[in-house]
Design a protein around this motif. Sequence first.
Motif, mmCIF file in Angstrom:
data_model
loop_
_atom_site.group_PDB
_atom_site.id
_atom_site.type_symbol
_atom_site.label_atom_id
_atom_site.label_comp_id
_atom_site.label_asym_id
_atom_site.label_seq_id
_atom_site.Cartn_x
_atom_site.Cartn_y
_atom_site.Cartn_z
ATOM 1 N N VAL A 82 40.197 40.159 27.478
ATOM 2 C CA VAL A 82 39.658 40.824 28.662
ATOM 3 C C VAL A 82 40.791 41.372 29.523
ATOM 4 C CG1 VAL A 82 38.341 40.473 30.792
ATOM 5 C CG2 VAL A 82 37.531 39.467 28.647
ATOM 6 N N LEU A 83 41.831 40.573 29.728
ATOM 7 C CA LEU A 83 42.962 41.037 30.536
ATOM 8 C C LEU A 83 43.682 42.203 29.874
ATOM 9 C CD1 LEU A 83 44.313 37.614 31.757
ATOM 10 C CD2 LEU A 83 43.349 39.424 33.185
ATOM 11 N N LYS A 84 43.836 42.152 28.577
ATOM 12 C CA LYS A 84 44.464 43.266 27.855
ATOM 13 C C LYS A 84 43.652 44.541 28.059
ATOM 14 C CE LYS A 84 45.988 44.814 23.266
ATOM 15 N NZ LYS A 84 45.944 46.168 23.699
ATOM 16 N N SER A 85 42.355 44.424 27.899
ATOM 17 C CA SER A 85 41.467 45.570 28.082
ATOM 18 C C SER A 85 41.565 46.105 29.517
ATOM 19 C CB SER A 85 40.027 45.155 27.758
ATOM 20 O OG SER A 85 39.142 46.200 28.005
ATOM 21 N N PHE A 86 41.536 45.195 30.498
ATOM 22 C CA PHE A 86 41.628 45.569 31.912
ATOM 23 C C PHE A 86 42.943 46.303 32.202
ATOM 24 C CE2 PHE A 86 42.905 44.798 36.271
ATOM 25 C CZ PHE A 86 41.757 45.086 36.997
ATOM 26 N N LEU A 87 44.047 45.719 31.785
ATOM 27 C CA LEU A 87 45.358 46.317 32.071
ATOM 28 C C LEU A 87 45.582 47.610 31.287
ATOM 29 C CD1 LEU A 87 47.465 43.032 32.230
ATOM 30 C CD2 LEU A 87 46.813 44.489 34.163
ATOM 31 N N ASP A 88 45.079 47.688 30.072
ATOM 32 C CA ASP A 88 45.183 48.926 29.294
ATOM 33 C C ASP A 88 44.381 50.052 29.946
ATOM 34 O OD1 ASP A 88 46.773 47.719 27.360
ATOM 35 O OD2 ASP A 88 45.153 47.526 25.890
ATOM 36 N N TYR A 89 43.220 49.714 30.474
ATOM 37 C CA TYR A 89 42.331 50.723 31.065
ATOM 38 C C TYR A 89 42.848 51.222 32.410
ATOM 39 C CZ TYR A 89 37.973 52.993 32.452
ATOM 40 O OH TYR A 89 37.034 53.913 32.838
ATOM 41 N N TRP A 90 43.179 50.281 33.310
ATOM 42 C CA TRP A 90 43.546 50.659 34.674
ATOM 43 C C TRP A 90 45.019 51.010 34.824
ATOM 44 C CZ3 TRP A 90 39.730 52.095 37.512
ATOM 45 C CH2 TRP A 90 38.478 51.522 37.348
ATOM 46 N N LYS A 91 45.896 50.430 34.043
ATOM 47 C CA LYS A 91 47.341 50.693 34.076
ATOM 48 C C LYS A 91 47.927 50.620 35.500
ATOM 49 C CE LYS A 91 47.193 53.772 30.070
ATOM 50 N NZ LYS A 91 45.810 53.600 29.708
ATOM 51 N N PRO A 92 47.778 49.477 36.163
ATOM 52 C CA PRO A 92 48.302 49.380 37.536
ATOM 53 C C PRO A 92 49.823 49.493 37.579
ATOM 54 C CG PRO A 92 47.605 47.227 36.748
ATOM 55 C CD PRO A 92 47.200 48.221 35.697
ATOM 56 N N LYS A 93 50.308 50.122 38.638
ATOM 57 C CA LYS A 93 51.753 50.244 38.869
ATOM 58 C C LYS A 93 52.264 49.086 39.725
ATOM 59 C CE LYS A 93 52.079 54.133 36.727
ATOM 60 N NZ LYS A 93 52.377 54.070 35.336
ATOM 61 N N MET A 94 51.329 48.397 40.396
ATOM 62 C CA MET A 94 51.662 47.253 41.250
ATOM 63 C C MET A 94 50.402 46.407 41.382
ATOM 64 S SD MET A 94 52.956 47.181 45.231
ATOM 65 C CE MET A 94 54.424 48.084 44.853
ATOM 66 N N ALA A 95 50.585 45.087 41.520
ATOM 67 C CA ALA A 95 49.455 44.181 41.702
ATOM 68 C C ALA A 95 49.696 43.304 42.922
ATOM 69 C CB ALA A 95 49.257 43.319 40.461
ATOM 70 N N LEU A 96 48.709 43.248 43.804
ATOM 71 C CA LEU A 96 48.752 42.414 44.996
ATOM 72 C C LEU A 96 47.592 41.435 44.909
ATOM 73 C CD1 LEU A 96 49.745 45.435 45.793
ATOM 74 C CD2 LEU A 96 49.631 44.570 48.090
ATOM 75 N N PHE A 97 47.889 40.143 44.901
ATOM 76 C CA PHE A 97 46.847 39.127 44.826
ATOM 77 C C PHE A 97 46.721 38.450 46.180
ATOM 78 C CE2 PHE A 97 47.265 38.150 39.971
ATOM 79 C CZ PHE A 97 46.926 39.450 39.688
ATOM 80 N N SER A 98 45.483 38.252 46.609
ATOM 81 C CA SER A 98 45.226 37.603 47.890
ATOM 82 C C SER A 98 44.282 36.433 47.666
ATOM 83 C CB SER A 98 44.610 38.607 48.869
ATOM 84 O OG SER A 98 44.313 37.965 50.090
ATOM 85 N N LYS A 109 50.270 37.948 32.180
ATOM 86 C CA LYS A 109 50.052 39.246 31.542
ATOM 87 C C LYS A 109 50.525 40.402 32.422
ATOM 88 C CE LYS A 109 48.731 37.755 27.703
ATOM 89 N NZ LYS A 109 49.726 37.826 26.639
ATOM 90 N N VAL A 110 50.371 40.270 33.721
ATOM 91 C CA VAL A 110 50.872 41.300 34.641
ATOM 92 C C VAL A 110 52.395 41.368 34.546
ATOM 93 C CG1 VAL A 110 51.167 41.867 37.100
ATOM 94 C CG2 VAL A 110 48.910 41.246 36.223
ATOM 95 N N LYS A 111 53.046 40.221 34.559
ATOM 96 C CA LYS A 111 54.516 40.200 34.506
ATOM 97 C C LYS A 111 55.051 40.630 33.144
ATOM 98 C CE LYS A 111 56.756 39.859 37.236
ATOM 99 N NZ LYS A 111 57.173 41.010 38.057
#
Length: 177
Positions: A82-98, A109-111
């Motif tokens: 699921v994470l692979k699919s999410f990151l492949d689809y959206w291709k974020p340049k930065m991630a902010l978690f709150s 996976k983000v790192k």
Amino acid sequence: RYREKLGYFKAKAPKKDLIWINALGLGETLSLTLFLEELSQVFSDHTLLITSSTLQSKIALENIPLSSNIIHQFAPIDNYYVLKSFLDYWKPKMALFSELDIWPLRTKKVKERKIPLLLINARMNSKKNISRRRLGKLFSEPLKEFDHIFLQDQSSKSHFIDFGVNENKITVNGPLK
């Protein structure tokens, strides 16, 4: 839209660079609304993807007028495919978690993709510190993945340092509300 949590996407992936902002539930999501608006103006040439995990946060965001470059998606579950699919689809340049419910695979996976990862609007009181201690490395190791951590208060700083976060990665800037 629960299928979004499993890696199916309703919204079309934007052509612009994307910043991913992840909040857990209603409280975290609502506390970020002013921040999101400011961020959307500063990064007007980007798309902001806000993800959350609850139906209440989705409904709240639908009732708040947000800038056109902000879209909502349910957060992906902490599963490799699921994470692979999410990151492949959206291709974020930065991630902010709150949130302090940090998912180990999500941060890893983000790192692995060398995406800058920030923890924002974080707070840890003594009670949360004790409950997170019980998780051991399941909590402390993902914390070390963050490039920088922005805290709500000074008392949280020592708790994060106790979990092995380098003090140079911590800034106390107050709540984002």
